[in-house]
Write a protein that holds these residues in place. Structure first.
Motif, PDB file in Angstrom:
ATOM      1  N   ALA A  20      84.263 -28.864 -23.641  1.00 46.68           N
ATOM      2  CA  ALA A  20      84.642 -29.078 -22.240  1.00 46.68           C
ATOM      3  C   ALA A  20      86.032 -28.527 -21.960  1.00 46.68           C
ATOM      4  O   ALA A  20      86.261 -27.890 -20.919  1.00 46.68           O
ATOM      5  CB  ALA A  20      84.577 -30.565 -21.898  1.00 46.68           C
ATOM      6  N   LEU A  21      86.961 -28.740 -22.883  1.00 50.13           N
ATOM      7  CA  LEU A  21      88.313 -28.203 -22.704  1.00 50.13           C
ATOM      8  C   LEU A  21      88.312 -26.676 -22.752  1.00 50.13           C
ATOM      9  O   LEU A  21      89.030 -26.024 -21.993  1.00 50.13           O
ATOM     10  CB  LEU A  21      89.257 -28.743 -23.784  1.00 50.13           C
ATOM     11  N   GLU A  22      87.509 -26.133 -23.643  1.00 51.74           N
ATOM     12  CA  GLU A  22      87.466 -24.679 -23.810  1.00 51.74           C
ATOM     13  C   GLU A  22      86.940 -23.984 -22.562  1.00 51.74           C
ATOM     14  O   GLU A  22      87.394 -22.893 -22.214  1.00 51.74           O
ATOM     15  CB  GLU A  22      86.598 -24.330 -25.014  1.00 51.74           C
ATOM     16  N   THR A  23      85.995 -24.609 -21.886  1.00 55.03           N
ATOM     17  CA  THR A  23      85.407 -23.970 -20.705  1.00 55.03           C
ATOM     18  C   THR A  23      86.199 -24.246 -19.428  1.00 55.03           C
ATOM     19  O   THR A  23      85.961 -23.595 -18.421  1.00 55.03           O
ATOM     20  CB  THR A  23      83.949 -24.430 -20.509  1.00 55.03           C
ATOM     21  N   ALA A  24      87.136 -25.189 -19.478  1.00 54.90           N
ATOM     22  CA  ALA A  24      87.923 -25.520 -18.286  1.00 54.90           C
ATOM     23  C   ALA A  24      89.056 -24.509 -18.106  1.00 54.90           C
ATOM     24  O   ALA A  24      89.576 -23.957 -19.071  1.00 54.90           O
ATOM     25  CB  ALA A  24      88.504 -26.927 -18.419  1.00 54.90           C
ATOM     26  N   GLN A  25      89.402 -24.296 -16.862  1.00 56.35           N
ATOM     27  CA  GLN A  25      90.560 -23.463 -16.551  1.00 56.35           C
ATOM     28  C   GLN A  25      91.827 -24.284 -16.795  1.00 56.35           C
ATOM     29  O   GLN A  25      91.944 -25.403 -16.292  1.00 56.35           O
ATOM     30  CB  GLN A  25      90.516 -23.012 -15.085  1.00 56.35           C
ATOM     31  N   LEU A  26      92.760 -23.760 -17.572  1.00 55.29           N
ATOM     32  CA  LEU A  26      93.966 -24.516 -17.901  1.00 55.29           C
ATOM     33  C   LEU A  26      94.799 -24.856 -16.665  1.00 55.29           C
ATOM     34  O   LEU A  26      95.529 -25.846 -16.663  1.00 55.29           O
ATOM     35  CB  LEU A  26      94.825 -23.753 -18.910  1.00 55.29           C
ATOM     36  N   ASP A  27      94.703 -24.055 -15.619  1.00 54.25           N
ATOM     37  CA  ASP A  27      95.455 -24.336 -14.399  1.00 54.25           C
ATOM     38  C   ASP A  27      94.791 -25.395 -13.528  1.00 54.25           C
ATOM     39  O   ASP A  27      95.401 -25.884 -12.585  1.00 54.25           O
ATOM     40  CB  ASP A  27      95.623 -23.057 -13.574  1.00 54.25           C
ATOM     41  N   ASP A  28      93.556 -25.744 -13.838  1.00 50.40           N
ATOM     42  CA  ASP A  28      92.826 -26.746 -13.063  1.00 50.40           C
ATOM     43  C   ASP A  28      93.103 -28.131 -13.655  1.00 50.40           C
ATOM     44  O   ASP A  28      92.323 -28.675 -14.423  1.00 50.40           O
ATOM     45  CB  ASP A  28      91.332 -26.425 -13.083  1.00 50.40           C
ATOM     46  N   LEU A  29      94.230 -28.692 -13.272  1.00 51.79           N
ATOM     47  CA  LEU A  29      94.669 -29.958 -13.865  1.00 51.79           C
ATOM     48  C   LEU A  29      93.748 -31.126 -13.518  1.00 51.79           C
ATOM     49  O   LEU A  29      93.604 -32.058 -14.312  1.00 51.79           O
ATOM     50  CB  LEU A  29      96.108 -30.267 -13.445  1.00 51.79           C
ATOM     51  N   ARG A  30      93.112 -31.085 -12.367  1.00 53.19           N
ATOM     52  CA  ARG A  30      92.167 -32.155 -12.013  1.00 53.19           C
ATOM     53  C   ARG A  30      90.992 -32.186 -12.996  1.00 53.19           C
ATOM     54  O   ARG A  30      90.572 -33.243 -13.435  1.00 53.19           O
ATOM     55  CB  ARG A  30      91.643 -31.983 -10.599  1.00 53.19           C
ATOM     56  N   THR A  31      90.474 -31.032 -13.307  1.00 53.21           N
ATOM     57  CA  THR A  31      89.361 -30.958 -14.251  1.00 53.21           C
ATOM     58  C   THR A  31      89.796 -31.415 -15.634  1.00 53.21           C
ATOM     59  O   THR A  31      89.092 -32.191 -16.292  1.00 53.21           O
ATOM     60  CB  THR A  31      88.787 -29.530 -14.312  1.00 53.21           C
ATOM     61  N   ILE A  32      90.941 -30.954 -16.085  1.00 55.01           N
ATOM     62  CA  ILE A  32      91.459 -31.360 -17.400  1.00 55.01           C
ATOM     63  C   ILE A  32      91.639 -32.878 -17.430  1.00 55.01           C
ATOM     64  O   ILE A  32      91.243 -33.539 -18.398  1.00 55.01           O
ATOM     65  CB  ILE A  32      92.802 -30.654 -17.714  1.00 55.01           C
ATOM     66  N   ARG A  33      92.200 -33.436 -16.364  1.00 55.93           N
ATOM     67  CA  ARG A  33      92.407 -34.890 -16.304  1.00 55.93           C
ATOM     68  C   ARG A  33      91.077 -35.635 -16.358  1.00 55.93           C
ATOM     69  O   ARG A  33      90.946 -36.633 -17.065  1.00 55.93           O
ATOM     70  CB  ARG A  33      93.171 -35.274 -15.034  1.00 55.93           C
ATOM     71  N   ARG A  34      90.073 -35.153 -15.635  1.00 56.66           N
ATOM     72  CA  ARG A  34      88.753 -35.793 -15.664  1.00 56.66           C
ATOM     73  C   ARG A  34      88.136 -35.758 -17.058  1.00 56.66           C
ATOM     74  O   ARG A  34      87.538 -36.740 -17.501  1.00 56.66           O
ATOM     75  CB  ARG A  34      87.807 -35.124 -14.660  1.00 56.66           C
ATOM     76  N   ILE A  35      88.273 -34.637 -17.735  1.00 58.37           N
ATOM     77  CA  ILE A  35      87.738 -34.514 -19.095  1.00 58.37           C
ATOM     78  C   ILE A  35      88.430 -35.513 -20.017  1.00 58.37           C
ATOM     79  O   ILE A  35      87.774 -36.243 -20.765  1.00 58.37           O
ATOM     80  CB  ILE A  35      87.911 -33.074 -19.623  1.00 58.37           C
ATOM     81  N   VAL A  36      89.748 -35.557 -19.963  1.00 58.88           N
ATOM     82  CA  VAL A  36      90.514 -36.470 -20.821  1.00 58.88           C
ATOM     83  C   VAL A  36      90.145 -37.917 -20.508  1.00 58.88           C
ATOM     84  O   VAL A  36      89.903 -38.719 -21.418  1.00 58.88           O
ATOM     85  CB  VAL A  36      92.031 -36.215 -20.657  1.00 58.88           C
TER      86      VAL A  36
END
Length: 97
Positions: A42-58
């Motif tokens: 999930a982290l690998e496929t997420a855009q690093l600049d998309d902090l909302r997505t990263i936060r949701r994954i975490v």
């Protein structure tokens, strides 16, 4: 009034999960099989600049560790669809919402 022993089960102290490194360690120790690999994917496929997505994954994977550590949460996650369906039917038949 005396409480039943199952009413006051101590929930283990959750491991630190403030960093990705700590979350990975928690998933290794307490996650379901495959959780760490799914987290990494999930982290690998997420855009690093998309902090909302990263936060949701975490948050999703932190929540999985917390549920796994909580005996009631873990039992609820492990219930079968049929068991939940039967409980809902009984409650509806009894008029409980």
């Amino acid at each position: 009034m005396t409480a039943h022993p199952t009413e006051h089960k101590a929930v283990p102290e959750p491991p630190p999960m403030r960093t990705l490194h700590e979350l990975r360690a928690a998933l290794r120790a307490h996650g379901h099989p495959g959780d760490l690999a799914q987290f990494e994917e999930a982290l690998e496929t997420a855009q690093l600049d998309d902090l909302r997505t990263i936060r949701r994954i975490v948050q999703r994977y932190r929540h999985r560790v917390l549920l796994r550590l909580d005996p009631l949460g873990s039992a609820a996650v492990g219930r079968s669809t049929e068991d939940i369906r039967d409980e809902l039917r009984r409650k509806l038949a009894d008029g409980v919402r």
